[in-house]
Write a protein that holds these residues in place. Structure first.
Motif, PDB file in Angstrom:
ATOM      1  N   THR A   1       0.836  -1.168   0.075  1.00  0.00           N
ATOM      2  CA  THR A   1       0.089  -0.020  -0.070  1.00  0.00           C
ATOM      3  C   THR A   1       0.818   1.212   0.087  1.00  0.00           C
ATOM      4  OG1 THR A   1      -1.550  -1.365   1.095  1.00  0.00           O
ATOM      5  CG2 THR A   1      -1.795   1.224   1.219  1.00  0.00           C
ATOM      6  N   THR A   2       1.992   1.248   0.770  1.00  0.00           N
ATOM      7  CA  THR A   2       2.940   2.453   0.922  1.00  0.00           C
ATOM      8  C   THR A   2       3.459   2.448  -0.727  1.00  0.00           C
ATOM      9  OG1 THR A   2       3.350   1.870   3.271  1.00  0.00           O
ATOM     10  CG2 THR A   2       4.955   3.176   1.716  1.00  0.00           C
TER      11      THR A   2
ATOM     12  N   VAL B   1       8.428   0.807 -10.361  1.00  0.00           N
ATOM     13  CA  VAL B   1       8.281   0.022  -9.117  1.00  0.00           C
ATOM     14  C   VAL B   1       8.525  -1.468  -9.697  1.00  0.00           C
ATOM     15  CG1 VAL B   1       6.263  -0.884  -7.738  1.00  0.00           C
ATOM     16  CG2 VAL B   1       6.383   1.381  -8.380  1.00  0.00           C
ATOM     17  N   ILE B   2       9.357  -2.144  -8.861  1.00  0.00           N
ATOM     18  CA  ILE B   2       9.637  -3.564  -9.178  1.00  0.00           C
ATOM     19  C   ILE B   2       9.101  -4.254  -7.975  1.00  0.00           C
ATOM     20  CG2 ILE B   2      11.570  -5.229  -9.163  1.00  0.00           C
ATOM     21  CD1 ILE B   2      13.400  -2.940 -10.566  1.00  0.00           C
ATOM     22  N   ASP B   3       8.193  -5.344  -8.144  1.00  0.00           N
ATOM     23  CA  ASP B   3       7.461  -6.086  -7.491  1.00  0.00           C
ATOM     24  C   ASP B   3       8.303  -7.232  -7.002  1.00  0.00           C
ATOM     25  OD1 ASP B   3       5.743  -7.270  -5.669  1.00  0.00           O
ATOM     26  OD2 ASP B   3       3.986  -7.218  -7.033  1.00  0.00           O
ATOM     27  N   LEU B   4       8.595  -7.478  -5.798  1.00  0.00           N
ATOM     28  CA  LEU B   4       9.672  -8.574  -5.489  1.00  0.00           C
ATOM     29  C   LEU B   4       8.640  -9.652  -4.888  1.00  0.00           C
ATOM     30  CD1 LEU B   4      12.992  -6.748  -4.337  1.00  0.00           C
ATOM     31  CD2 LEU B   4      12.530  -7.954  -6.569  1.00  0.00           C
ATOM     32  N   ASP B   5       7.506  -9.176  -4.555  1.00  0.00           N
ATOM     33  CA  ASP B   5       6.473 -10.231  -3.691  1.00  0.00           C
ATOM     34  C   ASP B   5       5.901 -11.376  -4.544  1.00  0.00           C
ATOM     35  OD1 ASP B   5       5.167 -11.319  -1.805  1.00  0.00           O
ATOM     36  OD2 ASP B   5       4.403  -9.420  -0.978  1.00  0.00           O
ATOM     37  N   PRO B   6       5.943 -12.662  -4.493  1.00  0.00           N
ATOM     38  CA  PRO B   6       5.298 -13.414  -5.138  1.00  0.00           C
ATOM     39  C   PRO B   6       3.463 -13.174  -5.096  1.00  0.00           C
ATOM     40  CG  PRO B   6       7.120 -14.462  -4.221  1.00  0.00           C
ATOM     41  CD  PRO B   6       6.891 -13.263  -3.629  1.00  0.00           C
ATOM     42  N   GLN B   7       3.438 -12.482  -3.740  1.00  0.00           N
ATOM     43  CA  GLN B   7       1.743 -12.361  -3.565  1.00  0.00           C
ATOM     44  C   GLN B   7       1.415 -11.300  -4.434  1.00  0.00           C
ATOM     45  OE1 GLN B   7       0.488 -11.872   0.525  1.00  0.00           O
ATOM     46  NE2 GLN B   7       2.637 -11.451   1.045  1.00  0.00           N
ATOM     47  N   SER B   8       2.227 -10.663  -5.417  1.00  0.00           N
ATOM     48  CA  SER B   8       1.935  -9.775  -6.563  1.00  0.00           C
ATOM     49  C   SER B   8       0.804  -8.533  -5.975  1.00  0.00           C
ATOM     50  CB  SER B   8       1.241 -10.408  -7.484  1.00  0.00           C
ATOM     51  OG  SER B   8       1.987 -11.729  -7.689  1.00  0.00           O
ATOM     52  N   ASN B   9       0.761  -8.211  -4.744  1.00  0.00           N
ATOM     53  CA  ASN B   9      -0.224  -7.445  -4.392  1.00  0.00           C
ATOM     54  C   ASN B   9      -0.162  -5.991  -5.347  1.00  0.00           C
ATOM     55  OD1 ASN B   9      -1.282  -9.183  -2.668  1.00  0.00           O
ATOM     56  ND2 ASN B   9      -0.207  -8.291  -0.924  1.00  0.00           N
TER      57      ASN B   9
ATOM     58  N   MET C   1      -2.412  -3.849  -7.685  1.00  0.00           N
ATOM     59  CA  MET C   1      -2.910  -2.448  -7.408  1.00  0.00           C
ATOM     60  C   MET C   1      -2.721  -1.423  -8.650  1.00  0.00           C
ATOM     61  SD  MET C   1      -1.781  -1.454  -3.426  1.00  0.00           S
ATOM     62  CE  MET C   1      -1.930  -3.192  -2.272  1.00  0.00           C
ATOM     63  N   LEU C   2      -1.460  -1.851  -9.237  1.00  0.00           N
ATOM     64  CA  LEU C   2      -1.046  -0.817 -10.089  1.00  0.00           C
ATOM     65  C   LEU C   2      -1.323  -1.362 -11.497  1.00  0.00           C
ATOM     66  CD1 LEU C   2       2.578   0.480  -8.724  1.00  0.00           C
ATOM     67  CD2 LEU C   2       0.282   1.746  -8.699  1.00  0.00           C
ATOM     68  N   ALA C   3      -1.227  -2.530 -11.664  1.00  0.00           N
ATOM     69  CA  ALA C   3      -1.945  -2.918 -13.199  1.00  0.00           C
ATOM     70  C   ALA C   3      -3.199  -3.371 -13.407  1.00  0.00           C
ATOM     71  CB  ALA C   3      -0.655  -4.040 -13.628  1.00  0.00           C
ATOM     72  N   GLY C   4      -3.780  -3.775 -12.179  1.00  0.00           N
ATOM     73  CA  GLY C   4      -5.238  -4.041 -12.272  1.00  0.00           C
ATOM     74  C   GLY C   4      -5.070  -5.595 -12.775  1.00  0.00           C
ATOM     75  N   PRO C   5      -6.084  -6.427 -12.226  1.00  0.00           N
ATOM     76  CA  PRO C   5      -6.063  -7.789 -12.317  1.00  0.00           C
ATOM     77  C   PRO C   5      -5.961  -8.292 -13.760  1.00  0.00           C
ATOM     78  CG  PRO C   5      -7.921  -7.180 -10.985  1.00  0.00           C
ATOM     79  CD  PRO C   5      -7.265  -6.037 -11.282  1.00  0.00           C
ATOM     80  N   GLU C   6      -6.855  -7.773 -14.712  1.00  0.00           N
ATOM     81  CA  GLU C   6      -6.853  -7.899 -16.442  1.00  0.00           C
ATOM     82  C   GLU C   6      -5.401  -7.860 -16.985  1.00  0.00           C
ATOM     83  OE1 GLU C   6      -9.157  -5.965 -15.064  1.00  0.00           O
ATOM     84  OE2 GLU C   6     -11.248  -7.116 -15.440  1.00  0.00           O
ATOM     85  N   ARG C   7      -4.910  -6.560 -16.795  1.00  0.00           N
ATOM     86  CA  ARG C   7      -3.385  -6.373 -17.417  1.00  0.00           C
ATOM     87  C   ARG C   7      -2.482  -7.344 -16.741  1.00  0.00           C
ATOM     88  NH1 ARG C   7      -0.672  -0.633 -17.910  1.00  0.00           N
ATOM     89  NH2 ARG C   7       0.930  -0.992 -19.502  1.00  0.00           N
TER      90      ARG C   7
ATOM     91  N   LEU D   1       7.290  -3.695 -13.016  1.00  0.00           N
ATOM     92  CA  LEU D   1       7.766  -4.994 -13.282  1.00  0.00           C
ATOM     93  C   LEU D   1       6.816  -5.741 -12.372  1.00  0.00           C
ATOM     94  CD1 LEU D   1       9.453  -6.888 -14.656  1.00  0.00           C
ATOM     95  CD2 LEU D   1      11.389  -6.691 -13.047  1.00  0.00           C
ATOM     96  N   ILE D   2       6.051  -6.572 -13.002  1.00  0.00           N
ATOM     97  CA  ILE D   2       4.903  -7.255 -12.231  1.00  0.00           C
ATOM     98  C   ILE D   2       5.506  -8.602 -11.488  1.00  0.00           C
ATOM     99  CG2 ILE D   2       3.058  -6.355 -13.391  1.00  0.00           C
ATOM    100  CD1 ILE D   2       2.791  -9.405 -14.356  1.00  0.00           C
ATOM    101  N   SER D   3       4.957  -8.893 -10.400  1.00  0.00           N
ATOM    102  CA  SER D   3       5.442 -10.352 -10.255  1.00  0.00           C
ATOM    103  C   SER D   3       4.315 -11.207 -10.031  1.00  0.00           C
ATOM    104  CB  SER D   3       5.871 -10.124  -8.444  1.00  0.00           C
ATOM    105  OG  SER D   3       6.340 -11.275  -8.020  1.00  0.00           O
TER     106      SER D   3
END
Lengths: 285, 121
Positions: A19-20, A37-45, A49-55, A103-105
């Motif tokens: 969230t932060t 933003v580089i997402d290093l968390d496999p939870q992909s939260n 949040m930033l790409a949306g589920p469809e994208r 960069l999505i996770s």
């Protein structure tokens, strides 16, 4: 000038790391800062949040994920990829001209670490060397896009993964979101020494490690007491992120673009204030 | 429904207080004591302000103990209540000022020692 690199990290889960990252990235991007933003968390939260589920699904299908990027260094039969080809451009559901990329996770990201360990340990690398290798690979990836960004934000997973260690290793600043209660505070201690050592090796000082109080309830005497104690023991941002419904709701993707004020409601001022403090601390003025 | 029920109960009490002077006096005494205790508690809470036992202890145990000796029992109680320093209610009932201060010092000392170990985590 190379971008500032900042890790948002806490061993404890649920303290508001993603969230932060999402709110900070959006606020700074609206203010004209070019953010990756580089997402290093496999939870992909933060990816959700930033790409949306469809994208997010679409990017996975196209192989534009952090797993795909790092897989090329672990599975030698995979095709070489550049970081710029794996990024999701212009993410976020906030309106306005901005540069906010991601960069999505994915949940599969956890296997990359496992495969790397299996493979490189067999080749006589120890865990520390594997961490250093990932740090170097990540740094090289950032260097390849450095002209495009002012800030690279790492959203680290809870716990200490090799990738989280690598992010700490190459970050110039560390932000530790913490709920002001006893257990969340323990999450700071568990990696603080590690972070301090990494900073000292690069001749940085402790003033690059900052705690952010999150989910703060002003009328809760435990929060008041623990927040005062945190301030006494660590570097703490003056701004405290309150526990509000609007911030929790902002985590859900919305198809129509909205303004920052529409997204964060009454909490927008607090989020802007935090972004201002953050810019001052990391030298993004 | 509940509002009418409560209004009925209060009417019984007010009627009794008006018709029965002894009952009325006892009601006055109880309410006056509550108001007095509440006001004293508020004053003590205001006087301790932002005093944080764990932070003050970290500055020096002796100075911390000296600070506590300057506080009265209500102020010591206010610190204990505000920071929930007596969750097992060991200080229930009438306890001396010295015992209250010792309890605060002991809790602060233990917390400080635990935190010191955490810094070596």
């Amino acid at each position: 000038m190379p971008p500032r690199t900042v890790s948002v990290v806490n061993m404890k889960g649920g303290v508001g790391k993603s969230t932060t990252v999402a709110s900070l990235a959006e606020t700074l991007a609206v203010e004209g800062v070019r953010v990756l933003v580089i997402d290093l968390d496999p939870q992909s939260n933060v990816s959700m949040m930033l790409a949306g589920p469809e994208r997010w699904v679409e990017l996975r299908q196209k192989g534009k994920t952090i797993d795909d990027y790092f897989n090329q260094f672990v599975q030698t039969d995979s095709h070489p990829k550049f970081l710029r080809d794996c990024l999701a451009y212009e993410v976020g559901d906030v309106s306005g001209e901005m540069r906010l990329d991601l960069l999505i996770s994915t949940p599969e990201f956890r296997y990359i670490e496992r495969h790397a360990l299996e493979k490189w340990v067999k080749q006589a690398f120890d865990v520390r060397q594997i961490g250093n290798r990932f740090a170097k690979l990540t740094q090289a990836a950032i260097d390849s896009v450095q002209d495009s960004y002012d800030l690279v934000l790492f959203d680290c997973p809870p716990g200490i993964s090799i990738f989280a260690e690598a992010a700490i290793e190459l970050s110039e600043f560390i932000v530790i979101p913490t709920i002001p209660d006893y257990i969340s505070r323990l999450g700071i201690f568990s990696f603080r020494k590690r972070a301090l050592r990494s900073m000292e090796q690069r001749r940085f000082t402790e003033d690059r490690i900052w705690t952010l109080i999150t989910k703060y309830e002003a009328s809760n005497t435990l929060h008041q007491s623990e927040a005062a104690l945190l301030k006494d023991q660590f570097n703490v941002f003056e701004t405290r992120i309150p526990q509000t419904e609007q911030i929790a709701r902002a985590a859900e993707w919305f198809d129509a673009k909205r303004t920052l004020d529409q997204k964060y409601g009454e909490a927008t001022n607090v989020i802007r204030r935090f972004a201002g403090e953050f810019r001052e601390k990391v030298g993004l003025i | 429904m509940i509002d009418k029920t409560l209004a009925g109960v209060f009417k019984v009490v007010t009627d009794e207080a008006a018709a029965n002077p002894a009952f009325g006096k006892r009601m006055e005494d109880v309410l006056a004591k509550f108001a007095r205790d509440y006001a004293e508690k508020q004053v003590a809470e205001r006087r301790i302000g932002d005093f944080h036992p764990f932070i003050e202890y970290r500055k020096g145990a002796e100075a911390f103990e000296a600070q506590l000796t300057k506080l009265d029992a209500k102020e010591l109680r206010a610190i204990i209540d505000r920071h929930k320093l007596d969750p097992a209610l060991a200080l229930k009932g009438k306890v001396s000022k010295k015992a209250l201060a010792s309890h605060i010092v002991e809790v602060a000392r233990k917390r400080s020692e635990r935190d010191a170990k955490l810094f070596e985590y």
